[in-house]
Design a protein around this motif. Structure first.
Motif, short mmCIF file in Angstrom:
data_model
loop_
_atom_site.label_atom_id
_atom_site.label_comp_id
_atom_site.label_asym_id
_atom_site.label_seq_id
_atom_site.Cartn_x
_atom_site.Cartn_y
_atom_site.Cartn_z
N SER A 21 49.08 12.99 57.23
CA SER A 21 47.89 12.30 56.72
C SER A 21 47.64 11.00 57.48
O SER A 21 46.49 10.66 57.80
N HIS A 22 48.72 10.28 57.80
CA HIS A 22 48.61 9.02 58.54
C HIS A 22 48.01 9.26 59.93
O HIS A 22 47.10 8.54 60.36
N CYS A 23 48.50 10.27 60.63
CA CYS A 23 47.99 10.59 61.97
C CYS A 23 46.52 11.03 61.90
O CYS A 23 45.70 10.67 62.76
N TYR A 24 46.21 11.82 60.88
CA TYR A 24 44.84 12.31 60.76
C TYR A 24 43.85 11.16 60.54
O TYR A 24 42.79 11.10 61.17
N LYS A 25 44.21 10.22 59.66
CA LYS A 25 43.31 9.10 59.40
C LYS A 25 43.20 8.19 60.62
O LYS A 25 42.12 7.64 60.91
N TYR A 26 44.32 8.00 61.32
CA TYR A 26 44.28 7.16 62.53
C TYR A 26 43.34 7.77 63.57
O TYR A 26 42.49 7.07 64.14
N LEU A 27 43.47 9.07 63.80
CA LEU A 27 42.62 9.72 64.80
C LEU A 27 41.16 9.74 64.36
O LEU A 27 40.25 9.67 65.20
N ASN A 28 40.92 9.85 63.07
CA ASN A 28 39.53 9.78 62.57
C ASN A 28 38.91 8.42 62.86
O ASN A 28 37.74 8.33 63.25
N ARG A 29 39.68 7.36 62.71
CA ARG A 29 39.16 6.02 62.98
C ARG A 29 38.94 5.80 64.48
O ARG A 29 37.97 5.15 64.88
N VAL A 30 39.87 6.36 65.29
CA VAL A 30 39.66 6.29 66.74
C VAL A 30 38.40 7.05 67.12
O VAL A 30 37.60 6.61 67.98
N ASP A 31 38.18 8.17 66.46
CA ASP A 31 36.98 8.97 66.72
C ASP A 31 35.71 8.19 66.36
O ASP A 31 34.72 8.21 67.11
N MET A 32 35.74 7.53 65.21
CA MET A 32 34.57 6.72 64.81
C MET A 32 34.34 5.58 65.80
O MET A 32 33.20 5.29 66.17
N TYR A 33 35.43 4.93 66.22
CA TYR A 33 35.32 3.80 67.16
C TYR A 33 34.73 4.25 68.50
O TYR A 33 33.80 3.62 69.04
N THR A 34 35.26 5.34 69.03
CA THR A 34 34.78 5.82 70.33
C THR A 34 33.37 6.38 70.23
O THR A 34 32.58 6.28 71.18
N THR A 35 33.03 6.96 69.09
CA THR A 35 31.66 7.46 68.90
C THR A 35 30.66 6.30 68.94
O THR A 35 29.59 6.40 69.56
N LEU A 36 31.02 5.22 68.28
CA LEU A 36 30.15 4.04 68.27
C LEU A 36 30.00 3.46 69.67
O LEU A 36 28.88 3.14 70.11
N LEU A 37 31.11 3.37 70.40
CA LEU A 37 31.05 2.82 71.75
C LEU A 37 30.26 3.72 72.68
O LEU A 37 29.53 3.24 73.57
#
Length: 483
Positions: A21-37
């Protein structure tokens, strides 16, 4: 997540679930960050024209290890160990079940490995556990302190002590053929007060397996069903009520006899929960068993290839001759109802009581099946073993007490910290109410020993307070934590 004991529920497994669950949430946030950039740096945008460089996402933080989480959990549970002991020692019953198992002893590792051979338990009619002790042997000498502690618990239980138990179900040691039985000697005070010893019917039927070729024989289930049928009879009033409500379900049943209604429209589950069973008496049981055995010695006891269920007629006759002395021990005590009503069910406009039997030691067998799950993992050192065991039994008893309330709505809050509930019940009297109605505060603990405490006391001097003080130090140090 670790508080709820279940098969395979270890700290490593929980750590893996949390890690996923920790890895999944971390990667989701990285995905949101890179999507925004990515949206900001599109060709033609101002950010793209300025050539701004962005910071990479921070690295994922590592979780504490499963070993560290286990240590924290055990330290937290050890703070409540006195409360768990008090809850267990505040449990009583009028119909007790006495049995032992070896399953959990195999999990004990470290310095205590191989020192325990048996885990002996005493349960009550609600499937709660009054005591659970580990011993090096299942002898009367080793079990006498446990039995005396239980008897003292009843006699010293506050201002209004409960009456002694009325019945105790055992798997052996029931008969008085050679004088006072071994169980009566063990619980002599209760026996003198009128407690009777009864043999569990399931264990009695299992003794016939010595005369059976194999339990995989096609006729083996029929044989066990026949033995159960000859020992018990259905209550006529309950059966008549069940037939009556079944008839009320359709007008087409009016021309059917009661036997046809029972055979075609009443399920085995209905018979189990809505019709009580009673023993038929020792003399009647003799005739019934003999008739059933004679039938199964013939063609009815052979499979499609002509192979008989029994090894030979002589072997089953010998077992039957040895077991006839126990028939009196299988009968229900006179005038005692062996069922409790858990709720009422309405069918076709007729209310039916939903019964649960208190006969036999099946409920304790259910606890034995669940017992290994209380100790996570394949091996466990002595200190965490004791913490897991007492915490698991306290939770088991609380759940069984809640289930015993009609409608199975015993507790409003699913918590097992009795000091907290007791404190809130006292304070909520300010509002003219209590926080938890179905709650009884534990009594002060006596001199009884539970679990590994009992085992250690058999080989050395033992002090409960000193033991748990040392146990907390061991858990803090972590050098003897289970693998």
């Amino acid at each position: 997540m670790m508080l709820d004991r279940s098969l395979g529920n270890t700290m490593v497994r929980i750590w893996r679930q949390v890690q996923e669950s920790h890895c999944y949430k971390y990667l989701n946030r990285v995905d949101m960050y890179t999507t925004l950039l990515t949206s900001l740096t599109k060709s033609g945008s101002i950010v793209h024209a300025l050539g701004h460089e962005f910071q990479p996402p921070p690295p994922r933080r590592e979780l504490p290890s499963a070993r560290l989480l286990r240590k924290a959990f055990l330290l937290s549970e050890s703070e409540h160990i006195e409360d768990y002991r008090a809850q267990i020692m505040s449990t009583f019953g009028k119909i007790l079940k006495f049995d032992s198992t070896k399953k959990i002893c195999k999990k004990l590792s470290g310095a205590g490995r191989g020192s325990a051979e048996w885990c002996t338990n005493v349960g009550n009619e609600l499937s709660q556990v009054l005591t659970s002790v580990l011993t090096c042997e299942e002898s009367r000498e080793k079990l006498r302190p446990m039995a005396q502690g239980l008897q003292d618990r009843y006699s010293k239980a506050g201002e209004a002590p409960p009456p002694p138990p009325q019945v105790m179900y055992v798997d052996r040691g029931c008969c008085r053929v050679l004088g006072v039985s071994s169980i009566e000697q063990l619980f002599s005070e209760w026996s003198e007060s009128g407690m009777v010893i009864r043999l569990d019917a399931f264990h009695w039927m299992c003794r016939f397996d010595a005369a059976v070729r194999t339990d995989h024989h096609p006729k083996y289930p029929l044989f066990k069903s026949a033995l159960s049928a000859v020992l018990f009879a259905y209550n006529k009033d309950d059966m008549s009520l069940l037939v009556k409500l079944t008839r009320a379900g359709s007008s087409t049943y009016a021309n059917l006899t009661d036997e046809q209604i029972i055979a075609k429209f009443i399920s085995r589950e209905d018979l189990k929960h809505f019709v009580r069973r009673v023993t038929v008496g020792a003399h009647e049981t003799v005739t019934r068993v003999q008739n059933a055995l004679e039938v199964l010695k013939g063609r009815a006891g052979k499979d499609g290839m002509g192979i008989a269920l029994f090894k030979d007629d002589g072997s089953v006759d010998q077992v039957w001759a040895n077991q006839q002395k126990h028939l009196k021990c299988l009968q229900d005590p006179p005038g005692m109802d062996m069922y409790t009503v858990t709720k009422h069910v309405t069918r076709n406009g007729i209310s039916l009581p939903y019964y649960r039997t208190v006969r036999g030691s099946n409920s304790l067998e259910g606890f034995h099946r669940f017992l290994p799950s209380m100790i996570p993992g394949p091996r466990c050192a002595a200190v965490p073993f004791q913490v897991y065991l007492l915490a698991g039994i306290a939770r088991w008893n609380s759940d069984r007490e809640s289930d015993a309330v009609k409608g199975q709505k015993g507790r409003k809050h699913r918590t097992f910290q009795s000091p907290l509930i007791h404190r809130l019940n006292k304070r909520c009297e300010l509002f003219g109410q209590v926080e938890e109605v179905n709650f009884r505060a534990p009594m002060p603990v006596g001199d009884e020993l539970l679990g590994l405490e009992y085992l250690f006391s058999q080989s050395s001097s033992f002090n409960v307070d000193g033991h748990y003080t040392e146990a907390r130090e061991v858990l803090q140090d972590g050098t003897t934590m289970m693998r």
